[in-house]
Design a protein around this motif. Structure first.
Motif, short mmCIF file in Angstrom:
data_model
loop_
_atom_site.label_atom_id
_atom_site.label_comp_id
_atom_site.label_asym_id
_atom_site.label_seq_id
_atom_site.Cartn_x
_atom_site.Cartn_y
_atom_site.Cartn_z
N GLY A 44 -69.58 -67.55 -3.74
CA GLY A 44 -69.73 -66.27 -4.43
C GLY A 44 -69.62 -65.09 -3.48
O GLY A 44 -68.95 -64.10 -3.76
N VAL A 45 -70.27 -65.20 -2.31
CA VAL A 45 -70.22 -64.13 -1.30
C VAL A 45 -68.80 -63.98 -0.76
O VAL A 45 -68.29 -62.86 -0.60
N ILE A 46 -68.13 -65.11 -0.50
CA ILE A 46 -66.75 -65.07 0.02
C ILE A 46 -65.81 -64.44 -1.01
O ILE A 46 -64.96 -63.61 -0.67
N ALA A 47 -65.97 -64.82 -2.29
CA ALA A 47 -65.12 -64.25 -3.34
C ALA A 47 -65.33 -62.75 -3.45
O ALA A 47 -64.38 -61.98 -3.62
N ARG A 48 -66.60 -62.32 -3.36
CA ARG A 48 -66.89 -60.88 -3.42
C ARG A 48 -66.25 -60.15 -2.24
O ARG A 48 -65.61 -59.10 -2.41
N ASP A 49 -66.40 -60.71 -1.04
CA ASP A 49 -65.83 -60.07 0.15
C ASP A 49 -64.30 -60.02 0.07
O ASP A 49 -63.68 -59.05 0.50
#
Length: 395
Positions: A44-49
């Motif tokens: 989720g964090v990687i997709a947001r970044d």
């Protein structure tokens, strides 16, 4: 105190190894839960970044203005190119690139025709949308009513698959019109654009006005003036187009607005994923409790002997609680490894930059420890409350 702790840890490890099958099953349950939490939160964090990176590449000072007719006939609005470019007279807008959209098929030599999006654009579109040229050049204001085009990377790949290698200068047929390729675009992430440029063919807007069945302006990409607040710009742009063409609906989106919405969606997404991982942890924790309860039942005589030799209830409770925590922490370490591995695999598949959320790792290990204490407390409590005489009888 240190010697006592070491003795308790050694005793806990010996007891868990003595029941390998039950220990393994409990480990799997907790490890799956921890691995799920870490993988889900990290992805989720990687997709947001990744999404933020794409927005930043395009620029956070960009507005996307889309028109739709509100009359009974439906269809797109009748905003003219001059009216669309007139939005730059607003102090809030520094530059604008109106474009028309059409869908068609273009012929491939010896192959089935391919669906494509046609964009009728001005020379400002590539700059505002950060479209990079691989070979050739962009559409120019000098290409007035000329049948020139710039093709996206996927269109170029389809042409190269037919054996055509030198694309610039090649003629292609699209919707009954023949265009000369003057440029090929590099592959470009979609970002906040309304179109996928990789599957598009860009022609001069003046040419599109002649050949498109619906040549009206579909959208405008605009850049904000320095220091302009995006909400203020959205309101002013909306008022401008409603004033010059009262029969249209105007939708104005800014990169900042989309980023704010994306943050809200990511928080909701993280909550959902955390809930799924929490259910896995609950199931695994119940497995730990079952293992410890069976261990208490099988070791009743051992507990009775230790009590008869002077062990306190607190000593018995601590021993079983330590076993539970050791089991959960071991599962947590395995789960961290599994979560990191799954995250790496997903990043390899999606071509995203790999990174691990240390918050997720810390949360996973912390939750594993908490699960050991929580689900191990009741079995430890039962073990400590066993009557020594009954325990020695083994019943």
């Amino acid at each position: 105190m240190l010697a006592l702790a070491q003795a308790n840890l050694k005793e806990a490890a010996s007891s868990l190894l003595a029941a390998k099958q039950r220990t393994l099953l409990a480990l799997v349950g907790i490890a799956i839960g921890i691995g799920s939490v870490i993988a889900m939160i990290s992805v989720g964090v990687i997709a947001r970044d990744e999404a933020l990176r794409q927005f930043q590449e395009l620029g956070t000072d960009i507005l996307t203005i889309t028109f739709q007719h509100s009359g009974p006939a439906g269809g797109l609005s009748a905003v003219t190119p001059d009216e669309a470019l007139g939005v730059t007279r607003l102090a809030a807008i520094a530059a604008a690139a109106p474009y028309a959209v059409s869908y068609a098929q273009f012929a491939l030599p010896g192959r089935e025709a391919k669906d494509v999006m046609l964009l009728g654009a001005t020379a400002t579109l590539p700059d505002l949308n950060k479209l990079k040229i691989e070979t050739g050049r962009h559409i120019s204001d000098l290409d007035l009513r000329r049948y020139f085009c710039v093709i996206g990377s996927e269109v170029a790949a389809a042409l190269r698959a037919t054996g055509i290698q030198r694309l610039v200068g090649e003629a292609i047929e699209v919707a009954g019109s023949v265009y000369t390729i003057v440029g090929v675009l590099r592959r470009t992430p979609k970002g906040m654009r309304d179109f996928d440029v990789n599957h598009s063919i860009i022609v001069p807007l003046s040419t599109a006005q002649r050949v498109f069945r619906q040549p009206e302006i579909h959208s405008i990409t605009a850049r904000l003036s320095p220091g302009t607040y995006h909400v203020t710009a959205e309101l002013k742009v909306g008022d401008y187009f409603r004033r010059i063409s009262p029969g249209i609906e105007v939708r104005v989106r800014s990169a900042e607005h989309l980023i704010e919405q994306m943050h809200k969606q990511m928080r909701l997404f993280a909550l959902l994923l955390g809930s799924v991982g929490g259910i896995s942890l609950l199931v695994g924790g119940i497995g730990v409790m079952n293992v410890m309860l069976v261990s208490v039942s099988e070791r009743r005589r051992e507990i009775g002997i230790r009590r008869a030799l002077g062990a306190r209830r607190m000593d018995i409770q601590s021993q079983f609680l330590i076993e539970s925590v050791v089991l959960s922490l071991a599962a947590g370490v395995i789960g961290v490894g599994a979560g990191v591995g799954v995250t790496w695999a997903i990043c390899q598949f999606t071509d995203w930059a790999f990174r691990i959320s240390m918050l997720a790792v810390g949360l996973g290990v912390g939750v594993a420890s908490a699960a050991g204490v929580f689900f191990g407390f009741y079995p430890a409590y039962r073990a400590a409350r066993l009557d020594p005489v009954t325990a020695l009888r083994g019943s």
